[in-house]
Design a protein around this motif. Structure first.
Motif, PDB file in Angstrom:
ATOM      1  N   ARG A 186      37.409  47.545  38.553  1.00  0.00           N
ATOM      2  CA  ARG A 186      37.094  48.333  37.370  1.00  0.00           C
ATOM      3  C   ARG A 186      35.613  48.148  37.051  1.00  0.00           C
ATOM      4  N   THR A 187      35.132  48.865  36.056  1.00  0.00           N
ATOM      5  CA  THR A 187      33.738  48.694  35.646  1.00  0.00           C
ATOM      6  C   THR A 187      33.680  47.819  34.390  1.00  0.00           C
ATOM      7  N   GLU A 235      27.389  51.079  31.517  1.00  0.00           N
ATOM      8  CA  GLU A 235      26.817  52.326  31.011  1.00  0.00           C
ATOM      9  C   GLU A 235      25.673  52.031  30.048  1.00  0.00           C
ATOM     10  N   GLU A 261      25.634  47.679  37.906  1.00  0.00           N
ATOM     11  CA  GLU A 261      25.616  49.141  37.998  1.00  0.00           C
ATOM     12  C   GLU A 261      26.832  49.764  37.315  1.00  0.00           C
ATOM     13  N   GLY A 262      27.822  48.937  37.002  1.00  0.00           N
ATOM     14  CA  GLY A 262      29.004  49.429  36.283  1.00  0.00           C
ATOM     15  C   GLY A 262      28.866  49.363  34.779  1.00  0.00           C
ATOM     16  N   GLN A 312      38.249  51.485  41.370  1.00  0.00           N
ATOM     17  CA  GLN A 312      39.022  51.766  42.583  1.00  0.00           C
ATOM     18  C   GLN A 312      40.374  51.064  42.464  1.00  0.00           C
ATOM     19  N   SER A 342      33.025  46.321  39.457  1.00  0.00           N
ATOM     20  CA  SER A 342      32.109  46.966  40.393  1.00  0.00           C
ATOM     21  C   SER A 342      31.438  48.147  39.694  1.00  0.00           C
ATOM     22  N   SER A 343      30.746  48.959  40.482  1.00  0.00           N
ATOM     23  CA  SER A 343      30.015  50.100  39.920  1.00  0.00           C
ATOM     24  C   SER A 343      30.921  51.276  39.605  1.00  0.00           C
ATOM     25  N   ARG A 344      32.109  51.322  40.198  1.00  0.00           N
ATOM     26  CA  ARG A 344      33.052  52.403  39.941  1.00  0.00           C
ATOM     27  C   ARG A 344      34.474  51.883  40.104  1.00  0.00           C
ATOM     28  N   GLU A 358      26.439  45.522  42.062  1.00  0.00           N
ATOM     29  CA  GLU A 358      27.441  46.536  41.733  1.00  0.00           C
ATOM     30  C   GLU A 358      28.040  46.297  40.344  1.00  0.00           C
TER      31      GLU A 358
END
Length: 385
Positions: A276-277, A309, A306-307, A196, A192-194, A303
């Motif tokens: 995780r990204t 960089e 978006e993860g 959790q 995902s993007s961030r 998402e």
């Protein structure tokens, strides 16, 4: 010699038996019996379809048309995936290509049919990471990967044993094990993007392809699916239940049975899993490139991108995704990819959600009019004209 009593009994039996037979085989009665028998068969078939699968059951195995043995939870899903992935090669279109020694990331691996397709096509010469956060599905993915890796190692060891020197043979076997043991790697979390640590995921036992972090349980959507199924049952092929429903003489019963199956197949189980990204994965596993990023994670595709960089975008060469066009998501993904150097981007309408319902009910080609599902293909190379 027949006595008067016996004769009377025989006559009475013959008369009333014949009258009963005439009554039983008269037009209205035959029709009633036929309808009753039809409804009994219909309801028996319906009850069989309504059996709830147990998510913790032992996965079943089957042999695909190409001779591959795979584990699965639902046979209908494997048949559908085999057709779209192996036969139609749905993921290798619009200049998307595979080459030996590619690094492939499969986000939303399910039971691993796409990963196994890549493994077979490249003869085991690849590095592939597949992500599946739902425990019931991940167990099957892990089994399929273990089987494929063992077969690849055994094949390579067989070829290495032709060596005349024992030391050389042992060295080759060690090299083979080190090379192929990690060619297919299943990971029990999502992207995902961030990051959790604990996220609620929804698992659909009757159709694992719907499973993900977002549930599809709206009453309006299920009613629309039921209506489309009823409208298209006349074209059903190969499914007994579709024929029974189509010829059911009671319209209200037809609607009730279809709606009950659709709603029953929409039963959901909840699990907790980790996110995780993609950038964290790249760093953790030391990926120096991603030759193909495949994304099919039920409404979480944006998402995933978006993860990534900025420093990692140049590593990604190709992207194939199934996109739910919610909140203009298709255009947002196209712009994101274009801004990072992807110049060949194609988006095509795909099947709507719940398409497996139609397939399982025997509706092979539903005449849907609106779909928010798209297939996206993106590469950095401009295809030759």
């Amino acid at each position: 010699k027949v006595t008067h009593t016996e004769h009377t009994t025989q006559y009475t039996t013959h008369f009333f038996g014949g009258a009963l037979a005439m009554e039983l085989f008269s037009g209205p009665t035959v029709l009633l019996l036929a309808v009753s028998l039809f409804l009994v068969i219909l309801l028996s078939t319906w009850r069989a379809l309504m059996k709830t699968p147990v998510s913790s059951r032992t996965p079943q195995s089957t042999i695909l048309p190409n001779g591959m043995r795979v584990f699965h939870l639902l046979r209908e899903e494997v048949e559908f995936l085999y057709q779209t992935i192996f036969e139609e090669e749905e993921y290798l279109r619009h200049n998307v290509q595979l080459h030996a020694d590619d690094t492939i990331v499969d986000v939303g691996g399910n039971v691993g049919l796409f990963s196994l397709y890549c493994h077979r096509k490249l003869g085991g010469r690849l590095r592939l990471l597949a992500f599946e956060p739902l425990p019931p599905i991940y167990r099957v993915l892990e089994q399929n990967f273990a089987l494929a890796n063992r077969q690849q190692i055994a094949l390579a060891r067989t070829s290495s044993k032709h060596s005349e020197h024992r030391e050389e043979t042992e060295a080759k076997e060690a090299k083979v094990a080190a090379t192929h043991q990690g060619s297919l790697l299943a990971l029990p979390y999502g992207l995902s993007s961030r990051p959790q640590k604990s996220v609620r995921f929804f698992y659909y036992p009757f159709c694992s392809l719907w499973s993900g972090a977002y549930a599809d349980t709206s009453k309006e959507e299920l009613s629309r699916v039921s209506e489309l199924v009823l409208r298209n049952l006349a074209g059903g092929r190969g499914q007994f239940f579709a024929y029974l429903i189509h010829w059911c003489p009671i319209p209200s019963l037809r609607r009730y049975l279809v709606e009950s199956v659709v709603w029953h197949w929409n039963q959901v189980e909840e699990y907790e899993s980790e996110l995780r990204t993609l950038s964290a994965v790249i760093d953790e596993h030391g990926l120096d490139r991603i030759d193909l990023l495949k994304i099919d994670c039920e409404k979480a595709e944006l998402e995933v991108l978006e993860g990534v960089e900025e420093r990692h975008w140049p590593l990604i060469r190709q992207v194939v995704a199934e996109v739910h066009d919610i909140d203009d998501r298709v255009n947002r993904m196209v712009e994101l990819l274009r801004s990072h150097g992807f110049c060949n981007i194609v988006t095509l309408p795909g099947p709507p959600p719940f398409f497996m319902v139609w397939r399982m009910l025997g509706v092979q080609s539903p005449k849907w009019t609106v779909s928010n599902m798209y297939h996206l293909y993106a590469t950095r190379d401009i295809p030759a004209q």
